[in-house]
Design a protein around this motif. Structure first.
Motif, PDB file in Angstrom:
ATOM      1  N   ILE A 124       5.654   1.243  -4.492  1.00  0.00           N
ATOM      2  CA  ILE A 124       6.172  -0.061  -4.070  1.00  0.00           C
ATOM      3  C   ILE A 124       5.983  -0.265  -2.572  1.00  0.00           C
ATOM      4  O   ILE A 124       5.522  -1.332  -2.127  1.00  0.00           O
ATOM      5  CB  ILE A 124       7.659  -0.186  -4.453  1.00  0.00           C
ATOM      6  CG1 ILE A 124       7.785  -0.361  -5.963  1.00  0.00           C
ATOM      7  CG2 ILE A 124       8.329  -1.356  -3.715  1.00  0.00           C
ATOM      8  CD1 ILE A 124       9.192  -0.269  -6.492  1.00  0.00           C
ATOM      9  N   LEU A 125       6.290   0.740  -1.791  1.00  0.00           N
ATOM     10  CA  LEU A 125       6.164   0.601  -0.336  1.00  0.00           C
ATOM     11  C   LEU A 125       4.701   0.494   0.096  1.00  0.00           C
ATOM     12  O   LEU A 125       4.379  -0.230   1.042  1.00  0.00           O
ATOM     13  CB  LEU A 125       6.859   1.770   0.357  1.00  0.00           C
ATOM     14  CG  LEU A 125       8.392   1.787   0.178  1.00  0.00           C
ATOM     15  CD1 LEU A 125       8.998   3.059   0.743  1.00  0.00           C
ATOM     16  CD2 LEU A 125       9.022   0.561   0.829  1.00  0.00           C
ATOM     17  N   ALA A 126       3.810   1.206  -0.599  1.00  0.00           N
ATOM     18  CA  ALA A 126       2.381   1.106  -0.285  1.00  0.00           C
ATOM     19  C   ALA A 126       1.841  -0.271  -0.656  1.00  0.00           C
ATOM     20  O   ALA A 126       1.100  -0.893   0.124  1.00  0.00           O
ATOM     21  CB  ALA A 126       1.608   2.195  -1.026  1.00  0.00           C
ATOM     22  N   LEU A 127       2.223  -0.771  -1.826  1.00  0.00           N
ATOM     23  CA  LEU A 127       1.766  -2.097  -2.249  1.00  0.00           C
ATOM     24  C   LEU A 127       2.352  -3.178  -1.357  1.00  0.00           C
ATOM     25  O   LEU A 127       1.662  -4.150  -1.013  1.00  0.00           O
ATOM     26  CB  LEU A 127       2.159  -2.345  -3.709  1.00  0.00           C
ATOM     27  CG  LEU A 127       1.728  -3.688  -4.309  1.00  0.00           C
ATOM     28  CD1 LEU A 127       0.219  -3.894  -4.187  1.00  0.00           C
ATOM     29  CD2 LEU A 127       2.169  -3.780  -5.771  1.00  0.00           C
ATOM     30  N   ALA A 128       3.595  -3.000  -0.933  1.00  0.00           N
ATOM     31  CA  ALA A 128       4.225  -3.966  -0.030  1.00  0.00           C
ATOM     32  C   ALA A 128       3.487  -4.012   1.312  1.00  0.00           C
ATOM     33  O   ALA A 128       3.233  -5.086   1.869  1.00  0.00           O
ATOM     34  CB  ALA A 128       5.691  -3.599   0.186  1.00  0.00           C
ATOM     35  N   LYS A 129       3.128  -2.842   1.821  1.00  0.00           N
ATOM     36  CA  LYS A 129       2.423  -2.791   3.103  1.00  0.00           C
ATOM     37  C   LYS A 129       1.028  -3.389   2.987  1.00  0.00           C
ATOM     38  O   LYS A 129       0.566  -4.135   3.874  1.00  0.00           O
ATOM     39  CB  LYS A 129       2.340  -1.347   3.603  1.00  0.00           C
ATOM     40  CG  LYS A 129       1.856  -1.233   5.048  1.00  0.00           C
ATOM     41  CD  LYS A 129       2.095   0.163   5.598  1.00  0.00           C
ATOM     42  CE  LYS A 129       1.705   0.239   7.073  1.00  0.00           C
ATOM     43  NZ  LYS A 129       1.954   1.599   7.628  1.00  0.00           N
TER      44      LYS A 129
ATOM     45  N   VAL B  20       8.379  -6.274  -0.105  1.00  0.00           N
ATOM     46  CA  VAL B  20       8.980  -5.195  -0.893  1.00  0.00           C
ATOM     47  C   VAL B  20       9.510  -5.736  -2.219  1.00  0.00           C
ATOM     48  O   VAL B  20       9.305  -5.132  -3.275  1.00  0.00           O
ATOM     49  CB  VAL B  20      10.114  -4.508  -0.099  1.00  0.00           C
ATOM     50  CG1 VAL B  20      10.893  -3.535  -0.998  1.00  0.00           C
ATOM     51  CG2 VAL B  20       9.549  -3.773   1.111  1.00  0.00           C
ATOM     52  N   ILE B  21      10.165  -6.887  -2.162  1.00  0.00           N
ATOM     53  CA  ILE B  21      10.707  -7.491  -3.391  1.00  0.00           C
ATOM     54  C   ILE B  21       9.568  -7.851  -4.340  1.00  0.00           C
ATOM     55  O   ILE B  21       9.624  -7.566  -5.540  1.00  0.00           O
ATOM     56  CB  ILE B  21      11.537  -8.746  -3.064  1.00  0.00           C
ATOM     57  CG1 ILE B  21      12.679  -8.408  -2.104  1.00  0.00           C
ATOM     58  CG2 ILE B  21      12.084  -9.371  -4.350  1.00  0.00           C
ATOM     59  CD1 ILE B  21      13.391  -9.633  -1.554  1.00  0.00           C
ATOM     60  N   SER B  22       8.534  -8.491  -3.811  1.00  0.00           N
ATOM     61  CA  SER B  22       7.403  -8.895  -4.639  1.00  0.00           C
ATOM     62  C   SER B  22       6.708  -7.678  -5.238  1.00  0.00           C
ATOM     63  O   SER B  22       6.339  -7.678  -6.426  1.00  0.00           O
ATOM     64  CB  SER B  22       6.396  -9.710  -3.820  1.00  0.00           C
ATOM     65  OG  SER B  22       5.356 -10.202  -4.630  1.00  0.00           O
TER      66      SER B  22
ATOM     67  N   THR C 209      -2.255  11.869   3.583  1.00  0.00           N
ATOM     68  CA  THR C 209      -1.974  10.508   4.029  1.00  0.00           C
ATOM     69  C   THR C 209      -3.180   9.617   3.751  1.00  0.00           C
ATOM     70  O   THR C 209      -4.202  10.077   3.275  1.00  0.00           O
ATOM     71  CB  THR C 209      -1.641  10.485   5.529  1.00  0.00           C
ATOM     72  OG1 THR C 209      -2.742  11.043   6.252  1.00  0.00           O
ATOM     73  CG2 THR C 209      -0.375  11.269   5.811  1.00  0.00           C
ATOM     74  N   ASN C 210      -3.058   8.352   4.078  1.00  0.00           N
ATOM     75  CA  ASN C 210      -4.106   7.371   3.828  1.00  0.00           C
ATOM     76  C   ASN C 210      -3.994   6.291   4.893  1.00  0.00           C
ATOM     77  O   ASN C 210      -3.132   6.354   5.777  1.00  0.00           O
ATOM     78  CB  ASN C 210      -3.928   6.781   2.427  1.00  0.00           C
ATOM     79  CG  ASN C 210      -2.477   6.379   2.193  1.00  0.00           C
ATOM     80  OD1 ASN C 210      -2.008   5.389   2.738  1.00  0.00           O
ATOM     81  ND2 ASN C 210      -1.747   7.169   1.428  1.00  0.00           N
ATOM     82  N   GLU C 211      -4.860   5.284   4.805  1.00  0.00           N
ATOM     83  CA  GLU C 211      -4.861   4.262   5.855  1.00  0.00           C
ATOM     84  C   GLU C 211      -3.587   3.436   5.901  1.00  0.00           C
ATOM     85  O   GLU C 211      -3.303   2.783   6.908  1.00  0.00           O
ATOM     86  CB  GLU C 211      -6.080   3.335   5.708  1.00  0.00           C
ATOM     87  CG  GLU C 211      -6.189   2.661   4.364  1.00  0.00           C
ATOM     88  CD  GLU C 211      -7.137   3.390   3.443  1.00  0.00           C
ATOM     89  OE1 GLU C 211      -8.070   2.732   2.936  1.00  0.00           O
ATOM     90  OE2 GLU C 211      -6.960   4.606   3.246  1.00  0.00           O
ATOM     91  N   LEU C 212      -2.812   3.467   4.833  1.00  0.00           N
ATOM     92  CA  LEU C 212      -1.537   2.749   4.855  1.00  0.00           C
ATOM     93  C   LEU C 212      -0.414   3.588   5.453  1.00  0.00           C
ATOM     94  O   LEU C 212       0.639   3.067   5.810  1.00  0.00           O
ATOM     95  CB  LEU C 212      -1.142   2.332   3.426  1.00  0.00           C
ATOM     96  CG  LEU C 212      -1.988   1.233   2.786  1.00  0.00           C
ATOM     97  CD1 LEU C 212      -1.551   0.990   1.359  1.00  0.00           C
ATOM     98  CD2 LEU C 212      -1.888  -0.056   3.598  1.00  0.00           C
ATOM     99  N   GLY C 213      -0.639   4.886   5.542  1.00  0.00           N
ATOM    100  CA  GLY C 213       0.384   5.758   6.108  1.00  0.00           C
ATOM    101  C   GLY C 213       1.541   6.016   5.164  1.00  0.00           C
ATOM    102  O   GLY C 213       2.608   6.486   5.584  1.00  0.00           O
ATOM    103  N   ILE C 214       1.362   5.709   3.881  1.00  0.00           N
ATOM    104  CA  ILE C 214       2.397   5.949   2.884  1.00  0.00           C
ATOM    105  C   ILE C 214       2.013   7.193   2.085  1.00  0.00           C
ATOM    106  O   ILE C 214       0.927   7.244   1.503  1.00  0.00           O
ATOM    107  CB  ILE C 214       2.548   4.752   1.917  1.00  0.00           C
ATOM    108  CG1 ILE C 214       2.763   3.448   2.695  1.00  0.00           C
ATOM    109  CG2 ILE C 214       3.688   5.005   0.939  1.00  0.00           C
ATOM    110  CD1 ILE C 214       4.033   3.382   3.485  1.00  0.00           C
TER     111      ILE C 214
END
Length: 346
Positions: A315-320, A151-153, A105-110
């Motif tokens: 995508i989810l990590a970048l979105a977060k 998420v879209i971006s 894991t990492n600080e983003l939790g993704i």
């Protein structure tokens, strides 16, 4: 040059010569010789097939002239390489102990894997800028389809860097070439070095016929899209398999998910408003029905866009990170996994 060719076609058609296209202007042939060239053309059977499926001679002549008689082994050849590597290439040995380890894991939790180099603060700032430039349409997307704007971006960034890299191919010759690539013998540049066994040849032969039919259906969708929206396909960039626009939609997805967000009378996936709403509708239709969707379901939905866990996680990590960006200063580095783009669109 293309106008000259098209003018010649008009003359040929006026005398009811044939239903194809010619490069007579460039080769300085007579009208009679031009017709013969047209009849013998690589695309003749494909042209007839499209006529039978309801396309008019007028529309086909307009678009077929852009093919310029250039068959490409690239799209189906690339698909053969993918199929061969997936089914027959020697598998890399993995450390059994490492294979049993849970994803770090990492600080983003993704969880990993991520695409390397994508989940950074610099890219998060790019996502924020794209959000700011298109605030009205991201707000509409959230309200109508429940998909978070970040998420879209992030998805559009991962696909095309927000439109800065839209592909180096053109969808018309790529899909047309793939449509007629029904025999392995048509792909020597890609099969010669594989040393295929008879069993492997039979397997790949069956697969490419299926892929050729898929490409033909995408070609029909592309032509319908171009005709309806009066688009010059020759100017449209795409992936090797014909995916187009900021969100890299396959043509068959456009009538299902394409949105004319700015109400200009056409669906233009190279225009951010239409691209944003179209991506949102796709994700919503695939299961993103509420903003606070469980993480496992988020992954499942995004993998319908591209069947890759690394793709969805990135995508989810970048979105977060984009959502947190104003409050964080530490760059989140991606794992060193090799970029995996086994795209479901393909």
């Amino acid at each position: 040059m293309k106008r000259a060719i098209f003018s010649l076609l008009s003359i040929v058609l006026a005398f009811s010569c044939f239903t194809g296209f010619s490069e007579a202007a460039e080769n300085k042939t007579s009208p009679a010789e031009a017709v013969k060239t047209w009849q013998d053309n690589t695309w003749n059977d494909l042209y007839k097939r499209l006529l039978k499926d309801g396309f008019s001679k007028k529309d086909l002549n307009k678009y077929f002239v852009q093919l310029e008689n250039e068959f490409s082994q690239k799209p189906m050849g690339n698909k053969v390489k993918e199929l061969y590597n997936a089914s027959f290439a020697p598998k890399k040995k993995t450390d059994k102990n490492k294979a049993k380890e849970k994803p770090k894991t990492n600080e983003l939790g993704i969880p990993y894997p991520w695409y390397p180099g994508y989940v950074t603060e610099e890219n998060a700032q790019k996502c924020i800028k794209f959000l700011s430039e298109n605030e009205e349409y991201f707000a509409l997307a959230e309200k109508k389809y429940a998909v978070p704007r970040e998420v879209i971006s992030a998805l559009i960034y991962v696909e095309t860097w927000h439109g800065k890299f839209l592909g180096k191919f053109n969808p018309l010759p790529m899909l047309a070439s793939m449509s007629i690539s029904t025999e392995l013998s048509m792909l020597p540049n890609y099969t010669a070095k594989l040393n295929l066994t008879e069993a492997q040849k039979k397997y790949l032969q069956e697969k490419i016929k299926v892929k050729a039919d898929w490409a033909y259906n995408e070609l029909k969708a592309l032509l319908r899209y171009a005709i309806k929206n009066n688009i010059d396909i020759n100017t449209v960039p795409s992936s090797i398999y014909g995916a187009i626009g900021y969100g890299q939609f396959m043509p068959s997805n456009i009538p299902l998910y394409g949105i004319d967000a700015n109400k200009d009378g056409k669906i233009d996936l190279f225009d951010p408003p239409d691209a944003i709403l179209s991506v949102a509708k796709f994700l919503h239709t695939q299961g993103w029905k509420q903003r606070n969707l469980a993480f496992t379901k988020q992954v499942k939905v995004i993998k319908r866009y591209n069947h890759s866990t690394a793709y969805a996680n990135t995508i989810l990590a970048l979105a977060k990170l984009t959502k947190q960006a104003p409050r964080t200063s530490k760059t989140v580095t991606a794992s060193k996994n090799t970029k995996d783009k086994n795209n479901v669109r393909n």
